[in-house]
Design an enzyme around this catalytic site. Structure first.
Site, PDB file in Angstrom:
ATOM      1  N   HIS A 283      48.807  47.218  41.499  1.00  0.00           N
ATOM      2  CA  HIS A 283      48.053  45.993  41.830  1.00  0.00           C
ATOM      3  C   HIS A 283      48.885  44.719  41.602  1.00  0.00           C
ATOM      4  CE1 HIS A 283      43.919  48.224  41.317  1.00  0.00           C
ATOM      5  NE2 HIS A 283      44.776  48.864  42.102  1.00  0.00           N
TER       6      HIS A 283
ATOM      7  N   GLN B 269      53.730  50.717  42.575  1.00  0.00           N
ATOM      8  CA  GLN B 269      53.446  49.943  43.787  1.00  0.00           C
ATOM      9  C   GLN B 269      54.335  48.708  43.896  1.00  0.00           C
ATOM     10  OE1 GLN B 269      49.231  49.118  43.465  1.00  0.00           O
ATOM     11  NE2 GLN B 269      48.649  51.262  43.734  1.00  0.00           N
TER      12      GLN B 269
ATOM     13  N   TYR C 184      35.287  35.631  43.931  1.00  0.00           N
ATOM     14  CA  TYR C 184      34.939  36.712  44.859  1.00  0.00           C
ATOM     15  C   TYR C 184      34.347  37.934  44.151  1.00  0.00           C
ATOM     16  CZ  TYR C 184      36.695  33.780  48.468  1.00  0.00           C
ATOM     17  OH  TYR C 184      36.841  32.711  49.316  1.00  0.00           O
TER      18      TYR C 184
END
Length: 374
Positions: free
Chosen positions: A152, A90, A255
């Site tokens: 990621h 990625q 989060y």
């Protein structure tokens, strides 16, 4: 009618006939009718788009090239001077954002994957763009420690009104890292244009934490934008199977990844048995099943008056553009657009021309302008 006037009349008639034939199909949303115009194509996995003050556009290709669109035409040669980077999984060349005072100082910022003997990581470089090439390239941020995974990297960036740069770093595929404040992975860093921790960062006094952290517990942020009215930085991140989230970034907030999530593991097993925990923020909105969101922008022009203030999110996995009407922290309406396009939408940008601009993630990706029906 003489032959001269006949030729002029025929020319106008042919032009009038050609206009509807050349125009792209009309798409209908509940609140608008629009057309999708191809601006550029044959880009290798385009990732990000930036608008130059002179009307040109910069586009990053994940394969490591920075490209220029001039007068609606993609220049064949890439812009020289891109920093050394690694294209793997990625990773590659990711985001490009302009300095808030770009018109005066010609500075821009690139995020990208970088590899060495210690592994791979997310880096940010500042550069001077003279209109033809990048000069004075300086690495201002590097997420540590490095690791051997190829996923990621996150890499989305945005400037706030104070001129500080927000940089997203993914958990790098190692979920526990997102809860470790001594590890740069799995959060958002707020830095100055020189790479220093921004004044007022929430963990400056915490000796065990990285001083650049603004938020943590973020899995893999792929969209980030500044709200045109409040100035707050909004983001969205990929969940695993389900649990993609939209969040408003607030200083020092956890989060929750992977302690709380609305998604499950790719194996089908739960990652966490709870979706809420004291001291951890709930998402403003989440998707289940996952749409794999990427790119996001608030619509802030008058070309589509009924869209003003609404949020647009691209989807990779679900191949669509999502319109969200969000008021007072609640999603009042969600509409799927461009489902027939069959394209993985990588980036969504609000253009200075009043149009929405989209990038499609493909070996021969495209730049589209979503504009009112002409």
């Amino acid at each position: 009618m003489n032959h001269h006037h006949f030729r002029i009349g025929l020319t106008f008639w042919l032009l009038a006939l050609a206009i509807p034939l050349a125009a792209s199909p009309v798409h209908t949303s509940r609140l608008a009718r629009f057309q999708l115009v191809t601006v550029a194509e044959d880009l290798e996995h385009p990732w990000s788009l930036a608008f130059l003050p002179n009307g040109e556009q910069l586009v990053t290709e994940r394969a490591g090239r920075l490209r220029l669109i001039r007068d609606g035409r993609l220049l064949p040669a890439p812009i020289p001077g891109v920093p050394e980077l690694t294209v793997s999984g990625q990773g590659g060349l990711l985001d490009v954002v302009l300095h808030p005072d770009f018109e005066r100082n010609r500075q821009l910022f690139l995020s990208y994957a970088h590899g060495n003997a210690h592994g791979l990581t997310t880096r940010v470089a500042r550069a001077h763009f003279d209109g033809e090439r990048l000069r004075d390239v300086a690495v201002i941020f590097e997420a540590l420690p490095r690791s051997d995974t190829h996923r990621h990297f996150a890499g989305r960036m945005a400037f706030d009104r104070e001129g500080y740069l927000y940089v997203a770093v993914g958990d790098r595929g190692d979920m526990a890292r997102a809860q470790d404040l001594s590890d740069d992975a799995g959060g958002v860093h707020r830095i100055t244009v020189n790479g220093d921790p921004a004044p007022g960062n929430p963990f400056l006094a915490d000796t065990g934490a990285r001083e650049t952290f603004f938020t943590y517990g973020n899995r893999n942020i792929q969209g980030m934008t500044r709200h045109p009215d409040t100035g707050e930085i909004w983001s969205h991140e990929h969940g695993p199977r389900g649990g993609d989230e939209i969040n408003i970034l607030r200083a020092g907030t956890n989060y929750g990844w992977p302690e709380i999530t609305y998604g499950i593991d790719y194996s089908g097993l739960p990652i966490s048995l709870v979706t809420e925990k004291e001291g951890m923020a709930q998402p403003l909105h989440y998707w289940d099943p996952s749409i794999a969101p990427s790119g996001m922008a608030f619509y802030s022009s008058d070309a589509f008056p009924l869209w003003r203030g609404q949020l647009f999110v691209g989807a990779l996995k679900m191949r669509k553009l999502v319109r969200l009407d969000i008021r007072d922290g609640r999603v009042l309406e969600q509409e799927d657009l461009l489902t027939g396009l069959g394209a993985r939408i990588r980036d969504v940008r609000m253009g200075p021309d009043g149009a929405l601009w989209l990038l499609t993630d493909a070996p021969r990706g495209k730049v589209y302008r979503l504009q009112p029906v002409q």
